[in-house]
Design a protein around this motif. Structure first.
Motif, mmCIF file in Angstrom:
data_model
loop_
_atom_site.group_PDB
_atom_site.id
_atom_site.type_symbol
_atom_site.label_atom_id
_atom_site.label_comp_id
_atom_site.label_asym_id
_atom_site.label_seq_id
_atom_site.Cartn_x
_atom_site.Cartn_y
_atom_site.Cartn_z
ATOM 1 N N GLY B 176 3.500 -16.570 -6.966
ATOM 2 C CA GLY B 176 4.889 -16.993 -7.022
ATOM 3 C C GLY B 176 5.458 -16.825 -8.411
ATOM 4 O O GLY B 176 4.917 -16.090 -9.229
ATOM 5 N N GLU B 177 6.585 -17.508 -8.660
ATOM 6 C CA GLU B 177 7.157 -17.369 -9.992
ATOM 7 C C GLU B 177 7.589 -18.737 -10.490
ATOM 8 O O GLU B 177 7.755 -19.662 -9.711
ATOM 9 C CB GLU B 177 8.335 -16.398 -9.986
ATOM 10 N N PHE B 178 7.771 -18.836 -11.804
ATOM 11 C CA PHE B 178 8.137 -20.127 -12.378
ATOM 12 C C PHE B 178 9.655 -20.267 -12.396
ATOM 13 O O PHE B 178 10.397 -19.317 -12.157
ATOM 14 C CB PHE B 178 7.551 -20.260 -13.792
ATOM 15 N N SER B 179 10.077 -21.471 -12.730
ATOM 16 C CA SER B 179 11.512 -21.768 -12.803
ATOM 17 C C SER B 179 12.189 -20.919 -13.866
ATOM 18 O O SER B 179 11.571 -20.493 -14.833
ATOM 19 C CB SER B 179 11.681 -23.244 -13.133
ATOM 20 N N THR B 180 13.488 -20.671 -13.675
ATOM 21 C CA THR B 180 14.244 -19.971 -14.703
ATOM 22 C C THR B 180 15.235 -20.918 -15.375
ATOM 23 O O THR B 180 16.142 -20.491 -16.063
ATOM 24 C CB THR B 180 15.039 -18.803 -14.096
ATOM 25 N N GLY B 181 15.047 -22.201 -15.156
ATOM 26 C CA GLY B 181 16.046 -23.164 -15.608
ATOM 27 C C GLY B 181 15.807 -23.763 -16.980
ATOM 28 O O GLY B 181 16.425 -24.756 -17.331
ATOM 29 N N GLY B 182 14.905 -23.172 -17.775
ATOM 30 C CA GLY B 182 14.652 -23.759 -19.080
ATOM 31 C C GLY B 182 13.765 -24.982 -18.970
ATOM 32 O O GLY B 182 13.464 -25.437 -17.870
ATOM 33 N N TRP B 183 13.346 -25.495 -20.131
ATOM 34 C CA TRP B 183 12.446 -26.653 -20.057
ATOM 35 C C TRP B 183 13.203 -27.894 -19.614
ATOM 36 O O TRP B 183 12.630 -28.857 -19.157
ATOM 37 C CB TRP B 183 11.717 -26.886 -21.376
ATOM 38 N N SER B 184 14.552 -27.843 -19.729
ATOM 39 C CA SER B 184 15.335 -29.000 -19.323
ATOM 40 C C SER B 184 15.761 -28.928 -17.866
ATOM 41 O O SER B 184 16.217 -29.911 -17.315
ATOM 42 C CB SER B 184 16.562 -29.135 -20.224
ATOM 43 N N ALA B 185 15.615 -27.772 -17.239
ATOM 44 C CA ALA B 185 15.799 -27.617 -15.791
ATOM 45 C C ALA B 185 17.051 -28.279 -15.233
ATOM 46 O O ALA B 185 16.992 -29.004 -14.244
ATOM 47 C CB ALA B 185 14.563 -28.133 -15.048
ATOM 48 N N TYR B 186 18.188 -28.036 -15.854
ATOM 49 C CA TYR B 186 19.422 -28.652 -15.372
ATOM 50 C C TYR B 186 19.780 -28.217 -13.955
ATOM 51 O O TYR B 186 19.911 -27.035 -13.684
ATOM 52 C CB TYR B 186 20.589 -28.226 -16.266
ATOM 53 N N PRO B 187 19.978 -29.187 -13.040
ATOM 54 C CA PRO B 187 20.640 -28.833 -11.795
ATOM 55 C C PRO B 187 22.132 -28.691 -12.066
ATOM 56 O O PRO B 187 22.580 -29.123 -13.125
ATOM 57 C CB PRO B 187 20.362 -30.036 -10.901
ATOM 58 N N PRO B 188 22.935 -28.183 -11.187
ATOM 59 C CA PRO B 188 22.587 -27.641 -9.870
ATOM 60 C C PRO B 188 21.895 -26.279 -9.923
ATOM 61 O O PRO B 188 21.432 -25.819 -8.893
ATOM 62 C CB PRO B 188 23.953 -27.507 -9.191
ATOM 63 N N TYR B 189 21.814 -25.691 -11.123
ATOM 64 C CA TYR B 189 21.177 -24.376 -11.179
ATOM 65 C C TYR B 189 19.761 -24.410 -10.609
ATOM 66 O O TYR B 189 19.302 -23.456 -9.987
ATOM 67 C CB TYR B 189 21.151 -23.880 -12.635
ATOM 68 N N THR B 190 19.048 -25.498 -10.810
ATOM 69 C CA THR B 190 17.676 -25.587 -10.306
ATOM 70 C C THR B 190 17.617 -26.187 -8.902
ATOM 71 O O THR B 190 16.529 -26.448 -8.401
ATOM 72 C CB THR B 190 16.825 -26.458 -11.231
ATOM 73 N N GLY B 191 18.786 -26.424 -8.296
ATOM 74 C CA GLY B 191 18.777 -26.947 -6.932
ATOM 75 C C GLY B 191 18.444 -25.850 -5.930
ATOM 76 O O GLY B 191 18.380 -24.671 -6.272
ATOM 77 N N THR B 192 18.244 -26.237 -4.675
ATOM 78 C CA THR B 192 17.862 -25.231 -3.672
ATOM 79 C C THR B 192 18.938 -24.195 -3.443
ATOM 80 O O THR B 192 18.638 -23.054 -3.143
ATOM 81 C CB THR B 192 17.610 -25.861 -2.287
ATOM 82 N N ASP B 193 20.220 -24.590 -3.590
ATOM 83 C CA ASP B 193 21.271 -23.636 -3.319
ATOM 84 C C ASP B 193 21.161 -22.421 -4.231
ATOM 85 O O ASP B 193 21.276 -21.292 -3.794
ATOM 86 C CB ASP B 193 22.643 -24.283 -3.566
ATOM 87 N N PHE B 194 20.970 -22.704 -5.500
ATOM 88 C CA PHE B 194 20.999 -21.610 -6.467
ATOM 89 C C PHE B 194 19.617 -21.083 -6.785
ATOM 90 O O PHE B 194 19.459 -20.033 -7.356
ATOM 91 C CB PHE B 194 21.711 -22.068 -7.743
ATOM 92 N N ASN B 195 18.603 -21.844 -6.478
ATOM 93 C CA ASN B 195 17.234 -21.428 -6.770
ATOM 94 C C ASN B 195 16.316 -21.760 -5.598
ATOM 95 O O ASN B 195 15.515 -22.674 -5.662
ATOM 96 C CB ASN B 195 16.738 -22.152 -8.014
ATOM 97 N N PRO B 196 16.456 -20.996 -4.515
ATOM 98 C CA PRO B 196 15.689 -21.357 -3.326
ATOM 99 C C PRO B 196 14.188 -21.098 -3.454
ATOM 100 O O PRO B 196 13.421 -21.561 -2.611
ATOM 101 C CB PRO B 196 16.302 -20.477 -2.224
ATOM 102 N N GLY B 197 13.772 -20.397 -4.485
ATOM 103 C CA GLY B 197 12.346 -20.067 -4.612
ATOM 104 C C GLY B 197 11.488 -21.268 -4.959
ATOM 105 O O GLY B 197 11.934 -22.408 -4.888
ATOM 106 N N VAL B 198 10.233 -21.007 -5.343
ATOM 107 C CA VAL B 198 9.326 -22.112 -5.658
ATOM 108 C C VAL B 198 9.360 -22.483 -7.136
ATOM 109 O O VAL B 198 8.721 -23.443 -7.542
ATOM 110 C CB VAL B 198 7.873 -21.760 -5.294
ATOM 111 N N GLY B 199 10.070 -21.696 -7.963
ATOM 112 C CA GLY B 199 10.029 -21.916 -9.411
ATOM 113 C C GLY B 199 10.252 -23.354 -9.837
ATOM 114 O O GLY B 199 9.382 -23.975 -10.452
ATOM 115 N N PRO B 200 11.402 -23.930 -9.495
ATOM 116 C CA PRO B 200 11.651 -25.302 -9.936
ATOM 117 C C PRO B 200 10.618 -26.283 -9.378
ATOM 118 O O PRO B 200 10.348 -27.310 -9.999
ATOM 119 C CB PRO B 200 13.048 -25.596 -9.377
ATOM 120 N N ASP B 201 10.043 -25.965 -8.208
ATOM 121 C CA ASP B 201 9.042 -26.878 -7.655
ATOM 122 C C ASP B 201 7.794 -26.916 -8.538
ATOM 123 O O ASP B 201 7.201 -27.967 -8.764
ATOM 124 C CB ASP B 201 8.678 -26.475 -6.235
ATOM 125 N N TYR B 202 7.401 -25.745 -9.026
ATOM 126 C CA TYR B 202 6.293 -25.721 -9.989
ATOM 127 C C TYR B 202 6.616 -26.638 -11.161
ATOM 128 O O TYR B 202 5.808 -27.446 -11.604
ATOM 129 C CB TYR B 202 6.080 -24.300 -10.523
#
Ligand code: HEA
Ligand code: HEA
Ligand code: CUA
Ligand SMILES: [Cu+2]
Lengths: 344, 691, 106, 208
Positions: B176-202
């Motif tokens: 899989g791949e990691f999040s692209t939201g930075g170490w601070s992982a701000y939503p909504p960018y890291t929410g499912t709508d914009f990031n449906p992959g597994v990245g933010p879940d990791y």
């Protein structure tokens, strides 16, 4: 464990002999960073115009002044460190140091007072400046000008900015034009994720968020051209989310407005939805741009004066937005390049 | 898609494996990704192979993995941090290369985004934190004259879940791949709508679990310091390092919960369609920013405070002088800890709140400069009227003193909302935080590593390579990050995988050269370790006091015995060991030898490490049955472990006597050395009294 | 502490705590409908009753005292309360202000 | 302080360094843990407060809350706090193991009763459309109240384990020490509950 890197050692030994000499004068290193700092903190050749160091209006100008003042004032507390550390290192080095040795010396009243007092005074002055400047530069506060402010509504999209001039009934993408010496009063929102709006040469950043509005006020006092952008990472097209800012005098501005009206296409909901997709400006330019428009910008005439409000209200309907209804998602639609990471 | 709609392998499929993309989409970016994946796999296989080859599984299990000894746990933390660090460093290099090569970089935007996200996450949570925790684990109980931390098994568990979340991050390189939201992982960018992959879940699970580990560690350290000090060691006789650790532990206890809450809520949004931070239905992403920084700001002081402690020890030891302004330093440390809870808003000055709020938080932020300044001046005064020795730890410390002040200065500048409106989210900010994190935290850790290494392993590190490495770090750091101040002021945003404005190019090139120098520094550091291993016989310091140390950890043999002290010390002075040495009371046998009770080895930590690792993986990939089984297994294992009644072992007095007498014999036969010879093979760890 | 009468002394403490808590709870449950939600200051009353009950329970159930042996715990609780207040009040202040400044559409 | 621990004999001192079994220290450690947990709750409370208005047109406190059931839950939990206290002093004063177990079982039953009512409440709410997926406000509600419920569940589990251990090995020092911590934990949950009914229910009802 003799296998541990015998060969590289030999190589290193020679290299190290040279450096051994330098090592002995280690305290000399202490002033090096300061010199480097000077070089980089005050770049002589500022050719970029997208910086508050080259302000085009009073807001950025004041920010620049504040920046230099804050730097200068902190120096009062920091320069002693740069100066005294090397002195102490030389004077009290073990070999050949000439200072006296007092192994049990551990406190001295007057010194304590200076140590707490000086930084405290500096911070006191800085705080006072901070207070004044923060109030006077509240981005929400309208700027007093000889003429009434012009209002601009800004919508952050993936990966472009939409500027609506509600009073003029026009809208643009990729180009923001403002008349010189006229206060600009912006209200901003986002129709995708959170972004950060920034025109460095004119005013500081402000966040834009879906369903909410923020405000930004500034005034330009010089004709000229600069750039604005988004600084909050939002995905593949992020670095392309820039726009030109043109500051024109009144006649030129009116001429520009007339041009936009004449050449722009109608910003109906169909067109808006195209704009709102996950595309870079260059991509939408290909789809929506006409020969009359410039290469780097899209011109629109405003058909729905409530467009901005409806963008904000999209998020207050009380009904869930599924992905097909949420601009900026893949399901809502995206450009061809976007499908496989935009290679710069 | 409903979360239950997945098959028994959840979202997992062949396409999740990193190498699959190499075939479907061959490009430099994918080659880099696949190489990284291969390194992880190769390294794992190699380690497993070597362990088997040298038949050390048994030792590994009985001496390390099941150990409850704070010293071994500390070392394991550090080893873990170093492994993660290698990855973080390489990612830094690749990012610098990309920006130096821009506008025609070689990475996809998303790949670059994964790099800064993992780099930030790893460096903060899996390098800096475990390194600090590791050092503290090793040193603090020795300094306060205790046999272990307050809760040894808990200590093991903290390590276990920190390690398993780190391993999860490594897995994300391959599957899989990691999040692209930075170490601070701000939503909504890291929410499912914009990031449906597994990245933010990791990201979420790694943060939640390692965060829990850190909280438990904080509890453990706090109780240890408050309740386990040796007789006579009042609060104002504690070494400075212990004070900083106490404050830092308090930050762990109170600052981690907001992060866990933020990450879990993000998880609820993603997994169960809650609306904490979503765009629609009343969600509010500003709450996330608020929570994240409620944690984020104390976090950075959590890291830097122990480093301040290390510097205090180093300055005083190598100036052969008492620490100047002890009480001032204590007070300053505590003020920083408390103030750090009142400034979080400075990370979002530009969100749109009223100027009053910005003013209050801006001034609170600036106030921290006062106690920090006092610390800096106190360290200078410590060297003043001392006898300064330019050893490796000292070079790091001096480098810190000069460079950190610059980072602090840029911090104070950022604290002005007016200015922050202009430099927020630019490379100026990036330069600021690397400037406090590297000279502040990492130099501190490196100084501590060079300083305490002989205590942990019984031999000194090579001094020449050490100095080399220190200089390279200093120079490399300056070249890498000073240009970023300039580029930031000129308006280059952070997290840019590319830029069109060529004004930035020279800055990026210099920064890249700097990164290369840093790489050399790292290589030198590794070389130093290897060379020192080779020369370990020559550089032995079995007596245990190679630097003429001042606190209790130097009063015992190196390496320290498992029970630390044959007899728990009675403390009469702040620089207890210096005092005993000067009064000729050092190296005395205890009056009586007693049986010593110590915690037994325990497999609990290891089991939890494995189980929590699988649990996280299952959650990331929506493999519900597996998640359920492992979650239940964790509960069962924990309950079962409470049915273990004999968790102690006795070390017989005879054994203690034998060890101690052998060591004292050695002391008697060792020639004390003066400070001029401290980095020569003559130094066997017996310091000559010189004044 | 465990002298002969210890049991009943302790029991009495717990019972006192219980009775007080019940009374305070009843007061809160009675006050809110009685005052009604139009008068928002009823929350102040609920808050005060809540704090009173917290104190009662801390003292009678959790045996938190101001005596010397208990100083560590008391200090810990006070410090935690301080941080808690900073976090909760700070958050309420910031988010409340933001909500006010962000929901105008001109 | 939780002078409770004074009933436990300190371990026969092999050597003064065997601190890791010192009851005072263990209890203090547990206090520190609870304070960390308090902050955890506090943060969720803060989120709830900021989200009271975020009903997004969905059902709010006025439609959803059942104060009768809330009162019953409050009483159950409060009474269980008393019974766990009685169990503690029974243990401290070395009354019979039987009476100790009796009070523990009572507490457990009260706890389970609380949980049942709470779950019933949630299902009632869901029937009225009050599910966490409906709005930010409901997310915050279901982030907070069940978090407390989860703690109570763990408390019950812990209590079960304690019963088994008492039956297995009797009232050893270790068992006593564990029970003391459980009792603290249980009291702590009641403290949190005071916050929940004041802020979540009453606060929500007045402001929502
Ligand atoms: C502790 C924290 C830490 C450290 C050490 C570093 C070290 C480095 N970082 Fe940084 N970085 C971050 C924390 C850190 N970073 C964070 C939080 C972000 C933000 C992420 C985001 O945007 O979300 C970031 C982002 C970031 C970016 C993205 C900037 C952007 O947004 O545009 C870049 C780009 O080049 C970068 C580069 C580097 C480089 C080249 C180094 C290296 O030069 C320095 C390498 C140094 C080490 C790796 C130290 C290792 C040594 C030891 C630990 C001791 C070893 C001891 C023994 C052997 C015993 N970092
Ligand atoms: C160890 C880590 C560490 C440390 C110690 C600090 C220390 C400080 N930091 Fe920094 N900071 C970070 C890590 C750290 N920071 C990180 C990681 C981020 C970004 C996260 C992200 O966005 O990804 C950040 C971001 C950050 C911001 C947000 C900027 C933005 O997002 O726009 C601000 C703003 O106020 C700030 C301020 C400060 C200040 C005032 C200090 C002070 O503590 C500094 C005090 C020190 C001195 C001042 C020097 C010594 C003093 C003297 C010699 C004498 C007296 C001086 C004076 C009187 C001026 N930091
Ligand atoms: Cu942002 Cu309301
Ligand atoms: Cu901060």
């Amino acid at each position: 464990m003799d296998w541990t890197a015998k060969a590289p050692i030999g190589l290193f030994q020679k290299w190290m002999q040279v450096w051994g000499e330098i090592n002995r004068r280690s305290y000399g290193l202490a002033i090096f960073p300061f010199i480097v700092l000077l070089i980089f903190l005050f770049p002589q050749s500022i050719s970029a115009t997208e910086s508050f160091l080259m302000p085009l209006g009073p807001v950025a100008h004041e920010q620049k002044t504040h920046f230099f003042w804050a730097t200068a004032l902190t120096m009062v507390a920091i320069l002693p460190v740069f100066i005294l550390v090397p002195v102490i290192l030389i004077k009290y080095r073990r070999k050949k140091g000439k200072g006296i040795y007092a192994p049990k010396w551990e406190s001295y009243g007057p010194l304590e007072v200076i140590m707490w007092g000086v930084p405290f005074l500096v911070i006191f002055v800085l705080s006072f400046m901070l207070w004044r400047a923060t109030i006077s530069l509240d981005p929400y506060e309208e700027i007093e000008g000889v003429v009434p402010p012009i209002s601009v509504q800004v919508v952050g999209l993936d990966w472009k900015w939409l500027f609506i001039y509600p009073e003029l009934k026009i809208a643009t993408v990729g180009e923001l034009v403002v008349p010189v010496h006229t206060p600009v009063s912006m209200i901003l929102t986002s129709d995708t994720v959170m972004q950060s709006f920034w025109i460095a040469a004119l005013a500081g950043q402000i966040y834009v968020m879906p369903g909410m509005t923020t405000k930004l006020n500034f005034i330009a006092t010089q004709n000229g051209k600069t750039q604005g952008e988004n600084t909050q990472y939002t995905g593949k097209g992020f670095t392309g989310q820039k726009f030109d800012v043109l500051i024109k005098n009144e006649e030129a501005f009116q001429a520009w407005v007339a041009q936009v009206r004449a050449r722009g296409i109608a910003l109906d909901s169909e067109t808006y939805n195209r704009l709102a997709m996950r595309t870079t400006r260059v991509e939408v330019q290909k789809e929506l741009g006409t020969a009359q428009m410039p290469e780097h910008a899209l011109y629109f005439t405003l058909t729905d004066p409530q467009l901005f409000q409806s963008v904000v209200m999209r998020y207050h309907s009380g009904k869930p937005l599924n992905m097909e209804q949420q601009p900026g998602t893949e399901k809502f639609g995206q450009g061809e390049d976007a499908a496989e990471g935009a290679q710069p | 898609m409903n979360i239950m709609d997945y098959g028994w392998l959840g979202k997992l499929s062949w396409d999740s494996i990193v190498f699959s993309k190499l075939f479907t989409n061959f490009s430099v970016s994918e080659v880099v990704a696949s190489t990284a994946g291969s390194i992880v796999i190769f390294a794992t296989v190699a380690i497993l192979f070597l362990l088997t080859w040298f038949r050390v599984w048994g030792t590994l299990w009985s001496v390390w993995l099941t150990s409850t000894d704070h010293k071994r746990i500390g070392i394991m933390y550090i080893v873990f941090a170093l492994v993660m660090m290698t990855r973080g460093l390489l990612e830094g290099m690749v990012m610098r290369a990309q920006q130096a090569a821009a506008p025609d970089g070689f990475l996809y935007a998303d790949h670059f985004a994964q790099l800064f996200s993992t780099h930030g996450t790893i460096m903060i949570f899996f390098v800096a934190v475990p390194f600090v925790v590791g050092l503290v684990n090793y040193v603090m109980p020795l300094q306060i004259g205790a046999r272990d931390v307050a809760f040894p098994v808990l200590n093991q568990i903290s390590l276990a879940i920190t390690a398993s979340s780190g391993i999860l991050l490594m897995v994300s390189l391959v599957v899989g791949e990691f999040s692209t939201g930075g170490w601070s992982a701000y939503p909504p960018y890291t929410g499912t709508d914009f990031n449906p992959g597994v990245g933010p879940d990791y990201w979420i699970w790694a943060i939640v679990f390692s965060g829990a580990g850190t909280t438990l560690t904080g509890i453990n350290f706090t109780v240890t310091i408050l309740k386990c000090r040796a007789v006579g060691m009042g609060f104002f006789r504690m070494p400075m390092f212990c004070w900083t650790v106490l404050c830092s532990s308090i930050l762990m206890i109170f600052a981690m919960p907001p992060l866990s809450v933020a990450a879990l809520m993000l998880g609820f949004d993603r997994y169960l369609d809650f609306h904490f931070f979503t765009n629609d239905l009343g969600g509010n992403m500003m709450n996330y920013a608020n929570l994240f920084w409620l944690f984020g700001h104390p976090e950075v002081y959590l890291l830097v405070l122990p480093a301040y402690g290390i510097f205090s020890e180093v300055f005083s030891t190598y100036s052969a002088k008492r620490l100047y302004g002890y009480k001032s330093l204590v007070f300053a440390t505590m003020s920083i800890a408390v103030l750090s809870f009142t400034v979080w808003l400075h990370h979002f000055f530009t969100m749109g709140q009223s100027p009053t709020i910005n003013i209050v938080f801006g001034i609170a932020t600036m106030l921290i400069a006062v106690p920090t300044g006092v610390k800096v001046y106190d360290w200078m005064a410590t060297m003043y009227r001392g006898r300064i020795r330019f050893t490796t730890p000292m070079i790091y410390s001096i480098g810190f003193l000069i460079l950190f002040v610059i980072g602090g200065l840029s911090g104070v500048i950022l604290a002005n909302p007016t200015v922050d409106f202009q430099v927020h989210n630019t490379l100026f900010l990036v330069a600021h935080f690397h400037n406090v994190l590297i000279p502040g935290v990492l130099f501190g850790l490196l100084a501590g590593y060079n300083y305490w290494f002989p205590k942990a392993f019984g031999f000194r590190l090579d001094e020449r390579l050490g100095k080399w490495s220190a200089y390279l770090w200093i120079v490399g750091f300056m070249l890498t990050f000073f240009p970023l101040y300039g580029a930031g002021l000129l308006g280059m945003p952070r997290r840019s995988f590319s830029y069109m404005d060529l004004t930035f190019k020279p800055y990026m090139l210099v920064a890249f050269i700097g990164a290369m120098v840093v790489l050399c520094a790292l290589v030198t550091l590794i070389l130093q370790l290897l060379v020192s291993l080779r020369d370990r016989k020559k550089n032995r310091v079995p007596v245990g006091d190679p630097w003429d140390g001042r606190s209790l950890e130097w009063s015992i043999s190196a390496p320290a015995p498992s029970y630390n002290f044959a007899e728990l010390p009675r403390v009469t002075d702040r620089d207890e060991f210096t005092e005993t040495k000067e009064q000729g009371r050092a190296y005395q046998p205890p009056k009586v030898y007693r049986n010593i009770e110590m915690p037994r080895n325990n497999p609990l930590g290891f089991i939890l490490c494995v189980l929590s690792g699988i649990l996280m993986f299952a959650l990331v990939w929506y493999i519900w049955w597996l998640a359920l089984i492992t979650a239940l297994a964790i509960i069962v294992v924990v309950i079962a472990s409470t049915f273990r009644w004999d968790s102690e072992q006795i070390i017989p007095a005879s054994q203690v006597q034998q060890d101690t007498e052998r060591w004292l014999e050695l002391v008697k036969n060792t020639e004390p050395v003066g400070r001029d010879l401290e980095n020569t093979p003559q130094n066997n760890g017996y310091a000559k009294l010189e004044h | 502490m465990a002298e002969k009468s210890g049991f009943s002394v302790h029991l009495r403490t717990y019972l006192t705590g219980y009775v007080l808590s019940v009374v305070l709870t009843l007061a809160a449950f009675w006050a809110v409908p009685a005052v009604g939600r139009e008068n928002k200051s009823v929350l102040l009353l609920v808050g005060l009753l809540g704090v009173a009950q917290l104190t009662v329970q801390l003292k009678c159930f959790l045996n938190v005292t101001t005596q010397k042996e208990g100083r560590d715990n008391l200090a810990l609780i006070l410090f935690s309360t301080l941080i808690l207040l900073i976090i909760v009040l700070g958050t309420a202040w910031i988010m409340g202000n933001l909500a006010m400044r962000m929901h105008t559409t001109m | 302080m939780s002078g409770n621990s004074s009933s436990i004999s300190k371990p026969p001192s092999v050597d003064p360094g065997a601190i890791h079994k010192d009851p005072d220290m263990v209890i203090f450690g547990f206090w520190v843990f609870m304070m960390s947990d308090l902050i955890f709750f506090g943060v969720v409370f803060a989120i709830y407060i900021t989200m009271i208005g975020a009903t997004a047109g969905g059902p709010g406190p006025r439609e959803l809350f059942d104060f009768g059931s809330l009162f019953a839950q409050t009483m159950l939990l409060l009474t269980s706090s008393l019974t766990v206290g009685i169990a503690t002093i029974t243990m401290k004063h070395q009354r019979s193991q039987g009476s100790f177990l009796f009070w523990v079982v009572i507490t457990l039953l009260l706890g389970l009763g609380f949980l049942t009512l709470e779950l019933y409440d949630f299902s009632e709410m869901a029937a009225k459309g009050g599910v966490p997926q409906r709005s930010g406000y409901l997310s915050a509600f279901f982030g907070l109240v069940p978090l407390h419920g989860l703690h109570v569940t763990f408390g019950c589990l812990w209590m079960l384990v304690m019963i088994v251990q008492v039956l297995m090995v009797g009232m050893t020092d270790l068992v006593k020490l564990r029970f003391l911590r459980l009792a603290l934990f249980w009291h702590f949950l009641d403290l949190i509950w005071i916050g929940i009914f004041s802020v979540v229910y009453f606060g929500g009802w007045v402001y929502g």
